[in-house]
Scaffold this active site. Structure first.
Site, PDB file in Angstrom:
ATOM      1  N   ALA A 125       0.816  -1.216   0.000  1.00 36.91           N
ATOM      2  CA  ALA A 125       0.000   0.000   0.000  1.00 36.91           C
ATOM      3  C   ALA A 125       0.846   1.260   0.000  1.00 36.91           C
ATOM      4  O   ALA A 125       0.335   2.355  -0.238  1.00 36.91           O
ATOM      5  CB  ALA A 125      -0.917   0.005   1.222  1.00 36.91           C
ATOM      6  N   ARG A 127      10.334   7.817  -2.731  1.00 40.64           N
ATOM      7  CA  ARG A 127      11.728   7.962  -3.168  1.00 40.64           C
ATOM      8  C   ARG A 127      11.977   7.396  -4.573  1.00 40.64           C
ATOM      9  O   ARG A 127      13.055   7.597  -5.148  1.00 40.64           O
ATOM     10  CB  ARG A 127      12.666   7.299  -2.149  1.00 40.64           C
ATOM     11  CG  ARG A 127      12.978   8.229  -0.978  1.00 40.64           C
ATOM     12  CD  ARG A 127      14.050   7.642  -0.099  1.00 40.64           C
ATOM     13  NE  ARG A 127      13.515   6.601   0.770  1.00 40.64           N
ATOM     14  CZ  ARG A 127      14.263   5.658   1.336  1.00 40.64           C
ATOM     15  NH1 ARG A 127      15.548   5.602   1.110  1.00 40.64           N
ATOM     16  NH2 ARG A 127      13.711   4.749   2.127  1.00 40.64           N
ATOM     17  N   GLY A 171       0.679   2.527   9.092  1.00 37.06           N
ATOM     18  CA  GLY A 171       1.686   1.622   9.645  1.00 37.06           C
ATOM     19  C   GLY A 171       1.455   0.179   9.246  1.00 37.06           C
ATOM     20  O   GLY A 171       0.380  -0.194   8.762  1.00 37.06           O
ATOM     21  N   THR A 172       2.496  -0.631   9.475  1.00 40.16           N
ATOM     22  CA  THR A 172       2.457  -2.017   8.997  1.00 40.16           C
ATOM     23  C   THR A 172       1.401  -2.866   9.714  1.00 40.16           C
ATOM     24  O   THR A 172       0.796  -3.742   9.090  1.00 40.16           O
ATOM     25  CB  THR A 172       3.852  -2.665   9.120  1.00 40.16           C
ATOM     26  OG1 THR A 172       4.406  -2.351  10.407  1.00 40.16           O
ATOM     27  CG2 THR A 172       4.796  -2.154   8.049  1.00 40.16           C
ATOM     28  N   GLY A 177      14.592  -1.840  11.876  1.00 35.19           N
ATOM     29  CA  GLY A 177      14.241  -2.277  13.216  1.00 35.19           C
ATOM     30  C   GLY A 177      15.263  -3.298  13.706  1.00 35.19           C
ATOM     31  O   GLY A 177      15.845  -4.036  12.909  1.00 35.19           O
ATOM     32  N   ARG A 199      11.922 -12.199 -31.958  1.00 41.15           N
ATOM     33  CA  ARG A 199      10.826 -11.428 -31.362  1.00 41.15           C
ATOM     34  C   ARG A 199       9.641 -12.348 -31.075  1.00 41.15           C
ATOM     35  O   ARG A 199       9.620 -13.511 -31.475  1.00 41.15           O
ATOM     36  CB  ARG A 199      10.462 -10.277 -32.296  1.00 41.15           C
ATOM     37  CG  ARG A 199      11.567  -9.212 -32.374  1.00 41.15           C
ATOM     38  CD  ARG A 199      11.234  -8.127 -33.366  1.00 41.15           C
ATOM     39  NE  ARG A 199       9.883  -7.614 -33.146  1.00 41.15           N
ATOM     40  CZ  ARG A 199       9.132  -7.032 -34.081  1.00 41.15           C
ATOM     41  NH1 ARG A 199       9.603  -6.882 -35.313  1.00 41.15           N
ATOM     42  NH2 ARG A 199       7.930  -6.609 -33.798  1.00 41.15           N
ATOM     43  N   TYR A 248      14.898 -10.312 -42.690  1.00 43.02           N
ATOM     44  CA  TYR A 248      13.736 -10.104 -41.833  1.00 43.02           C
ATOM     45  C   TYR A 248      12.667 -11.118 -42.215  1.00 43.02           C
ATOM     46  O   TYR A 248      12.212 -11.152 -43.368  1.00 43.02           O
ATOM     47  CB  TYR A 248      13.163  -8.682 -41.987  1.00 43.02           C
ATOM     48  CG  TYR A 248      11.841  -8.548 -41.260  1.00 43.02           C
ATOM     49  CD1 TYR A 248      11.774  -8.745 -39.870  1.00 43.02           C
ATOM     50  CD2 TYR A 248      10.652  -8.282 -41.949  1.00 43.02           C
ATOM     51  CE1 TYR A 248      10.573  -8.673 -39.189  1.00 43.02           C
ATOM     52  CE2 TYR A 248       9.447  -8.211 -41.266  1.00 43.02           C
ATOM     53  CZ  TYR A 248       9.415  -8.403 -39.891  1.00 43.02           C
ATOM     54  OH  TYR A 248       8.229  -8.338 -39.227  1.00 43.02           O
ATOM     55  N   ALA A 292      20.849 -14.589 -48.058  1.00 46.74           N
ATOM     56  CA  ALA A 292      21.194 -13.329 -47.393  1.00 46.74           C
ATOM     57  C   ALA A 292      20.294 -12.199 -47.883  1.00 46.74           C
ATOM     58  O   ALA A 292      19.998 -12.095 -49.069  1.00 46.74           O
ATOM     59  CB  ALA A 292      22.645 -12.997 -47.683  1.00 46.74           C
ATOM     60  N   ARG A 334      12.811 -10.180 -61.898  1.00 46.43           N
ATOM     61  CA  ARG A 334      13.711  -9.028 -61.937  1.00 46.43           C
ATOM     62  C   ARG A 334      13.995  -8.754 -63.415  1.00 46.43           C
ATOM     63  O   ARG A 334      13.732  -9.604 -64.271  1.00 46.43           O
ATOM     64  CB  ARG A 334      15.015  -9.336 -61.190  1.00 46.43           C
ATOM     65  CG  ARG A 334      15.774 -10.464 -61.841  1.00 46.43           C
ATOM     66  CD  ARG A 334      17.067 -10.809 -61.150  1.00 46.43           C
ATOM     67  NE  ARG A 334      17.788 -11.771 -61.953  1.00 46.43           N
ATOM     68  CZ  ARG A 334      18.434 -12.836 -61.474  1.00 46.43           C
ATOM     69  NH1 ARG A 334      18.407 -13.086 -60.185  1.00 46.43           N
ATOM     70  NH2 ARG A 334      19.078 -13.639 -62.275  1.00 46.43           N
TER      71      ARG A 334
HETATM   72  C1  UD1 Z   1       9.657  -1.793   8.468  1.00 45.02           C
HETATM   73  C2  UD1 Z   1       9.767  -2.401   9.869  1.00 45.02           C
HETATM   74  C3  UD1 Z   1      11.237  -2.449  10.277  1.00 45.02           C
HETATM   75  C4  UD1 Z   1      12.045  -3.205   9.253  1.00 45.02           C
HETATM   76  C5  UD1 Z   1      11.848  -2.602   7.851  1.00 45.02           C
HETATM   77  C6  UD1 Z   1      12.495  -3.466   6.812  1.00 45.02           C
HETATM   78  C7  UD1 Z   1       7.714  -1.845  11.056  1.00 45.02           C
HETATM   79  C8  UD1 Z   1       7.096  -0.961  12.055  1.00 45.02           C
HETATM   80  N1  UD1 Z   1       9.003  -1.638  10.770  1.00 45.02           N
HETATM   81  O1  UD1 Z   1      10.083  -0.443   8.586  1.00 45.02           O
HETATM   82  O2  UD1 Z   1      11.379  -3.074  11.539  1.00 45.02           O
HETATM   83  O3  UD1 Z   1      13.422  -3.183   9.599  1.00 45.02           O
HETATM   84  O4  UD1 Z   1      10.446  -2.526   7.548  1.00 45.02           O
HETATM   85  O5  UD1 Z   1      12.411  -2.839   5.563  1.00 45.02           O
HETATM   86  O6  UD1 Z   1       7.058  -2.735  10.551  1.00 45.02           O
HETATM   87  N2  UD1 Z   1       3.152  -0.495   4.222  1.00 45.02           N
HETATM   88  C9  UD1 Z   1       1.810  -0.503   3.947  1.00 45.02           C
HETATM   89  N3  UD1 Z   1       0.981   0.275   4.689  1.00 45.02           N
HETATM   90  C10 UD1 Z   1       1.429   1.039   5.701  1.00 45.02           C
HETATM   91  C11 UD1 Z   1       2.809   1.050   5.991  1.00 45.02           C
HETATM   92  C12 UD1 Z   1       3.646   0.258   5.243  1.00 45.02           C
HETATM   93  O7  UD1 Z   1       1.360  -1.194   3.046  1.00 45.02           O
HETATM   94  O8  UD1 Z   1       0.594   1.710   6.336  1.00 45.02           O
HETATM   95  C13 UD1 Z   1       4.037  -1.332   3.438  1.00 45.02           C
HETATM   96  C14 UD1 Z   1       5.011  -0.498   2.604  1.00 45.02           C
HETATM   97  O9  UD1 Z   1       4.490  -0.284   1.306  1.00 45.02           O
HETATM   98  C15 UD1 Z   1       6.233  -1.394   2.563  1.00 45.02           C
HETATM   99  C16 UD1 Z   1       6.174  -2.155   3.864  1.00 45.02           C
HETATM  100  O10 UD1 Z   1       4.836  -2.080   4.303  1.00 45.02           O
HETATM  101  O11 UD1 Z   1       6.194  -2.326   1.514  1.00 45.02           O
HETATM  102  C17 UD1 Z   1       7.110  -1.611   4.916  1.00 45.02           C
HETATM  103  O12 UD1 Z   1       6.781  -0.288   5.194  1.00 45.02           O
HETATM  104  P1  UD1 Z   1       7.877   0.826   5.461  1.00 45.02           P
HETATM  105  O13 UD1 Z   1       7.211   2.087   5.744  1.00 45.02           O
HETATM  106  O14 UD1 Z   1       8.880   0.803   4.386  1.00 45.02           O
HETATM  107  O15 UD1 Z   1       8.514   0.259   6.818  1.00 45.02           O
HETATM  108  P2  UD1 Z   1       9.842   0.690   7.460  1.00 45.02           P
HETATM  109  O16 UD1 Z   1       9.656   1.968   8.176  1.00 45.02           O
HETATM  110  O17 UD1 Z   1      10.928   0.621   6.453  1.00 45.02           O
END
Ligand code: UD1
Ligand code: CA
Length: 449
Positions: free
Chosen positions: A10, A15, A79-80, A140, A315, A348, A362, A422
């Site tokens: 998501a 970047r 968040g994750t 982490g 191709r 070709y 050729a 020809r």
């Molecule tokens: C996360 C971990 C961290 C780990 C790192 C590895 C957590 C809190 N932290 O950090 O411990 O070392 O990954 O790369 O889990 N995503 C969503 N929805 C959200 C947030 C994130 O789908 O609301 C997805 C992102 O697209 C990505 C993945 O989850 O694919 C990780 O998210 P990201 O924000 O990159 O986590 P980090 O802060 O890097």
């Protein structure tokens, strides 16, 4: 024990500086998401993708890769743990283990996922996948003691001592489905990012007296993609792995580091691949074929003992028969080249069928396109097409037939006939020398002036 995999996809991927959602950027001609899904499919009975940014595109791509995938939406990226929570309803009827993968971390090996499942079967509540990081940075940290995994601490929230830890969190986590969602319900967002951290499941499980474990893998497996430089590094990881696999399966690569494969390239035993060969998607090379230097292949099939190149381009729809030869500066598209047929130089061949043992001289061109429609050229077995023939399709040259070199063939040639299309040659006796002498005299007169 049944296994479900949740793939988090998501995130914004800001970047990457791209209009394309991050997980749809390609490695080896398949989106990152497809690589993650392929890794998941090796262990999963059920697959859930969490989409957010670019959800329509991500959903379409996921369904194309696996029509049985469930896609759930995460409207805001909180968040994750919040992301995983979006799969709660989709997996409500599922009994078994759940693995959480990231869509932007595509190279976790099936064996590694299996090791996590084994640690689950051994009685651990939550299993995290860690790696020894060359640069721990903002990863982490896994806090491990003699009783197993204690906690995962985000870099932003870590103490100076915890920041010294080099065992880092890949993000991959495994837990029983009911336990996972139960723990997630208890996670708060009182931390440095104000996000719901999936990593908190470990501390919460430990607080309930449940054992947790860390499984480790090589850092290359957990290679995440956050930038274009990371994408290039991921491509390199893929290519290194694929080259090793192709060699292990019994092909010879004289300069493996110069050969580039697609995610689905199939190479048979005793195939020889010379330097600087590039494979696009959907290529099969059967055993004992040779792909010579600087050739480019996509969407094609090369049969046993065929030779391609050097400098050939195959191709989509090119079907090269057993023992056939396709030589330098030859382009083949949507065409079948029969057993033992030869197209050796500068040709070709598009929308065509070339019979067994035919010889294409050729500079032969199939004129397959009239500006609107594509037309077919059919060349019979053992036919001989003279050099520099233009075959204006639709047209058929029969079995054992010939075309004289330099011909523009606009009508069918019956079996065994010779077509000459020809102008007839006319010789003017002595004219070349007389003409040259006249020109030289003119030049001499001019320099005197
Ligand atoms: C996360 C971990 C961290 C780990 C790192 C590895 C957590 C809190 N932290 O950090 O411990 O070392 O990954 O790369 O889990 N995503 C969503 N929805 C959200 C947030 C994130 O789908 O609301 C997805 C992102 O697209 C990505 C993945 O989850 O694919 C990780 O998210 P990201 O924000 O990159 O986590 P980090 O802060 O890097
Ligand atoms: Ca990340």
């Amino acid at each position: 024990m049944p296994v479900a995999v949740i793939i988090l996809a998501a995130g914004q991927g800001s970047r990457m500086k791209s209009d394309l959602p991050k997980v749809l950027h390609p490695v080896a001609h398949a989106p990152l998401l497809a690589h993650a899904m392929m890794a998941a499919q090796s262990v999963a009975d059920r697959l859930v993708v969490v989409a957010g940014v670019g959800a329509d595109q991500v959903t379409a791509a996921a369904q194309e890769i696996d029509p049985d995938v469930q896609v759930v939406l995460q409207e805001d990226q909180n968040g994750t743990a919040h992301a995983v929570d979006q799969a709660r309803a989709a997996l409500a009827d599922f009994d078994g283990d759940v693995i959480v993968l990231y869509g932007d971390t595509p190279f976790v090996r099936p064996e590694t996922l299996q090791a996590m499942l084994d640690a689950r079967a051994a009685g651990n509540a939550v299993i995290a996948l860690g790696f020894e990081a060359a640069n721990p940075g903002r990863y982490g940290r896994l806090v491990v003691d003699e009783t197993g995994l204690q906690a995962i601490v985000e870099a932003k929230d870590a103490s100076p001592e915890q920041l010294q830890i080099t065992l880092c969190n890949s993000g991959v986590i495994c837990a029983d489905r009911a336990m996972l969602f139960d723990l997630i319900a208890a996670i708060g967002n009182d931390n440095a990012s104000g996000e719901y951290y999936l990593t908190d499941t470990v501390g919460l499980a430990r607080a309930r007296g449940l054992p947790c474990a860390a499984i480790t893998c090589d850092e290359s497996e957990t290679q995440g993609v956050n930038s274009r430089a990371d994408l290039a590094a991921a491509e390199a990881v893929f290519q290194t792995r694929k080259r090793a696999e192709v060699l292990a399966n019994g092909a010879t690569l004289s300069a493996p580091e110069t050969v580039f494969f697609a995610f689905d390239t199939f190479v048979g035993r005793d195939v020889m691949i010379e330097p600087n060969v590039v494979f696009g998607p959907d290529v099969t090379v059967e055993s004992n074929a040779t792909i010579r230097a600087f050739s480019h292949l996509e969407g094609c099939h090369v049969s046993q003992h065929a030779t391609i190149g050097p400098y050939a381009r195959l191709r989509p729809g090119a079907e090269i028969g057993d023992h056939a030869r396709v030589g330098n500066f030859v382009e083949i598209k949507a065409a079948q080249i029969g057993e033992g047929a030869k197209v050796n130089h500068l040709s070709y061949v598009g929308n065509a069928e070339i019979g067994a043992a035919a010889n294409i001289g050729a500079g032969t061109i199939t004129c397959n396109y009239d500006g609107v429609f594509k037309h077919q050229t059919v060349i019979g077995a053992r036919a001989f097409i003279g050099s520099n023939s233009a075959l204006v399709a639709p047209v058929r040259v029969g079995d054992d037939a010939m075309t004289a070199s330099g011909s523009v063939i606009t009508g069918d040639v019956p079996d065994s006939d010779l077509a000459i299309a020809r102008a007839k040659q006319v010789n003017k006796p002595g004219l070349a020398l007389r003409l040259m002498n006249k020109l030289r005299a003119a030049k001499a007169a001019k320099t005197k002036e």
